[in-house]
Design an enzyme around this catalytic site. Structure first.
Site, short mmCIF file in Angstrom:
data_model
loop_
_atom_site.label_atom_id
_atom_site.label_comp_id
_atom_site.label_asym_id
_atom_site.label_seq_id
_atom_site.Cartn_x
_atom_site.Cartn_y
_atom_site.Cartn_z
N GLU A 163 51.10 -13.23 11.44
CA GLU A 163 50.72 -11.89 10.96
C GLU A 163 51.23 -10.74 11.83
OE1 GLU A 163 46.47 -12.05 10.31
OE2 GLU A 163 46.63 -13.81 9.05
N GLU A 269 48.08 -21.75 3.81
CA GLU A 269 46.63 -21.49 3.85
C GLU A 269 46.08 -21.26 2.44
OE1 GLU A 269 45.61 -18.37 6.62
OE2 GLU A 269 47.11 -19.01 8.07
O1 9MR Z 1 39.36 -19.57 8.60
C1 9MR Z 1 39.48 -19.16 9.93
C2 9MR Z 1 38.10 -18.87 10.51
O2 9MR Z 1 37.34 -20.06 10.52
C3 9MR Z 1 38.25 -18.29 11.90
O3 9MR Z 1 36.96 -17.92 12.38
C4 9MR Z 1 39.14 -17.08 11.88
C5 9MR Z 1 39.35 -16.50 13.26
O4 9MR Z 1 39.98 -17.43 14.11
O5 9MR Z 1 40.41 -17.41 11.34
C6 9MR Z 1 40.36 -17.92 10.03
O6 9MR Z 1 41.66 -18.30 9.64
C7 9MR Z 1 42.61 -17.26 9.41
C8 9MR Z 1 43.97 -17.79 9.81
O7 9MR Z 1 43.96 -18.22 11.14
C9 9MR Z 1 45.04 -16.75 9.61
N1 9MR Z 1 45.06 -16.27 8.26
C10 9MR Z 1 43.78 -15.81 7.75
C11 9MR Z 1 42.72 -16.90 7.93
C12 9MR Z 1 41.39 -16.46 7.35
O8 9MR Z 1 40.88 -15.38 8.07
#
Ligand code: 9MR
Length: 371
Positions: A163, A269
Site C-alpha cells: 500500500e 486478499e
Molecule cells: O485483517 C488484518 C487484521 O486482522 C489486522 O488487525 C490488520 C492490521 O495489521 O490488518 C488486516 O489486514 C490488512 C492487510 O494486512 C492489508 N490490506 C488490508 C487488510 C485489512 O485491513
C-alpha cells in the site's frame, strides 16, 4: 457377565450384517471424500487463505476446513513488523515459526505478508526513525536481511511493500517511510529482500488497483521503471477487496494490463462485500443489514466470475494463486473494521459453505480456453 450362546444361523446373520455395514460405510466415506474435494483439489494454481495462526490451531472445525481447501497460507497480522519486532532488538519469531510448522505439516505454501507497511510500523521505529533517516535506512536493510534470511527457502514469496500509493489516484502515499526515506525506500526494500533470498517471489501489493485505473497506471509505471533499472520485482498483488458493484469489465481490464508486465499475479486478499467500505477507513455505509437468498446467489456468481477472469486473462505461468482474506464471515475483518454488517467470504458465521463457495468452486472447474 452372562454370555448367551448364539446359534450358527444367528452368527451368519451378524456376519452378513457386519459385511454390509462395513461396505456401506466405506462407500459413503469414499463418496464423501469425492464430494468434499476441497478448492485446492480442483485448482491449477495455489488457493490460499490468510488466517490468524492462534485462532486456527485452537479451532478444530476451522482447521479441518482450512486443511481440506487450501494449499497456501498467509498471516493476517502475525508476520507484520509490529508483530515480529514490537520493541527494539526483541524479535518475536514464535508465530511465524508456528505458521511455518503448520504449513510444512499440511503441505501448504507459506506466503510472507508483509515486510514494509506504514500501518504496521512499530511505534519505537517511528519515534527513532523520525529524527534519523540514516538510521532508518540501515534499520530497514537489517530488518529485511534478518527476516527474509531467516526464512530463506521456506517462505515462497513476500509482499515486500504494501500500500505505498494513496487509496485513490496515482500519488505515492506520504507515509512515515516515504517522508523519511523518499520513494527510493520501495526499490531498496526489494533489493534487500532479493539479497536475502534470491529465490523468493517478491510482490508489490495494494488495494483498489482492480478498479481505479489511475492508481493501477501509477503502480504499473513503477513496476516498469523497476524492471528497466533491474530492481528485483517479480509480482503484483491485487488485494481484491471488492464490492458486488465493482464492474467485472474494469477488473478484467486491470488484470489484463497487469498481466502484460509478465510478472506473477496474485489475488492476495480476496473478499466481496455488499455494503460500502470507505477507502479512507472512516467506517462503512450499511445499505444491507441482512442477506437474502438472491444476494447469496449473486455473490456466488461474482465469485465464479472472478475466478474465471483470473483463469482466462492471466497466463498460466503467471498465476501465483488466489488467496482469501480469512474465509469465513465469522472471522472476516470487514465487520469490525468498518463497523457494519456484511457477508464477504465463502463460509458463513456457522462455518457452513455458502453459495459463494460453490460459485468459486464452479469457477475453478469450468472448462475454459487456455491462455
Ligand atoms: O485483517 C488484518 C487484521 O486482522 C489486522 O488487525 C490488520 C492490521 O495489521 O490488518 C488486516 O489486514 C490488512 C492487510 O494486512 C492489508 N490490506 C488490508 C487488510 C485489512 O485491513
Amino acid at each position: 457377565m452372562i454370555y448367551k450362546k448364539r446359534s450358527c444361523s444367528q452368527i451368519v446373520i451378524i456376519l452378513v450384517a457386519l459385511i454390509v455395514f462395513t461396505f456401506t460405510a466405506c462407500k459413503s466415506l469414499n463418496q464423501k471424500t469425492t464430494a468434499e474435494a476441497g478448492l485446492k483439489d480442483v485448482s491449477e494454481f495455489p488457493i490460499g487463505t490468510a488466517i490468524n495462526i492462534n485462532k486456527l490451531i485452537n479451532d478444530q472445525a476451522l482447521m479441518a476446513l482450512q486443511i481440506s481447501n487450501f494449499n497456501s497460507i498467509t498471516a493476517t497480522g502475525d508476520m507484520k513488523m509490529r508483530s515480529i519486532l514490537p520493541f527494539e532488538n526483541e524479535f518475536n519469531w514464535k508465530k511465524a515459526d508456528t505458521l511455518l510448522y503448520y504449513a510444512n505439516k499440511h503441505n501448504q505454501r507459506l506466503f510472507g505478508h508483509n515486510l514494509i507497511w506504514h500501518s504496521s510500523t512499530p511505534k519505537w521505529v517511528e519515534e527513532k526513525g523520525a529524527n534519523d533517516s540514516l538510521w532508518l535506512g540501515e534499520f530497514m536493510k537489517d530488518y529485511i536481511h534478518k527476516y527474509v534470511g531467516r526464512y530463506k527457502g521456506k517462505v515462497a514469496g513476500w509482499d515486500v511493500v504494501n500500500e505505498a500509493f494513496e487509496s485513490k489516484g496515482g500519488a505515492y502515499r506520504k507515509t512515515f517511510w516515504y517522508n523519511n526515506l523518499g520513494k527510493e525506500y520501495i526499490a531498496n526494500a526489494f533489493r534487500y529482500a532479493h539479497e536475502a533470498d534470491p529465490e523468493a517471489v517478491l510482490f508489490y501489493n495494494d488495494f483498489n488497483i482492480e478498479r481505479d485505473t489511475s492508481k493501477l497506471d501509477a503502480v504499473l509505471k513503477m513496476v516498469e521503471k523497476f524492471k528497466k533499472e533491474g530492481v528485483p520485482i517479480h509480482g503484483i498483488g491485487f488485494q481484491m477487496h471488492i464490492r458486488m458493484d465493482t464492474p467485472n469489465e474494469v477488473i478484467a481490464y486491470s488484470l489484463e494490463k497487469a498481466a502484460e508486465t509478465g510478472l506473477q499475479i496474485h489475488l492476495s486478499e480476496v473478499d466481496i462485500i455488499f455494503n460500502s467500505h470507505n477507502d479512507e477507513r472512516l467506517g462503512g455505509i450499511e445499505n444491507y443489514s441482512s442477506i437474502t437468498n438472491e444476494m447469496k446467489l449473486a455473490q456466488a456468481e461474482k465469485y465464479k466470475n472472478l475466478v474465471l477472469m483470473y483463469r482466462s486473462i492471466v497466463p498460466k505461468e503467471q498465476q501465483f494463486g488466489i488467496t482469501f482474506w480469512d474465509f469465513t464471515d465469522r472471522d472476516s475483518w470487514i465487520k469490525g473494521f468498518f463497523n457494519m454488517k456484511d457477508w464477504p467470504t465463502i463460509y458463513d458465521d456457522d462455518l457452513k459453505p455458502k453459495p459463494a463457495y460453490y460459485g468459486f468452486l464452479e469457477g475453478l472447474k469450468v472448462e475454459i480456453e487456455k491462455k
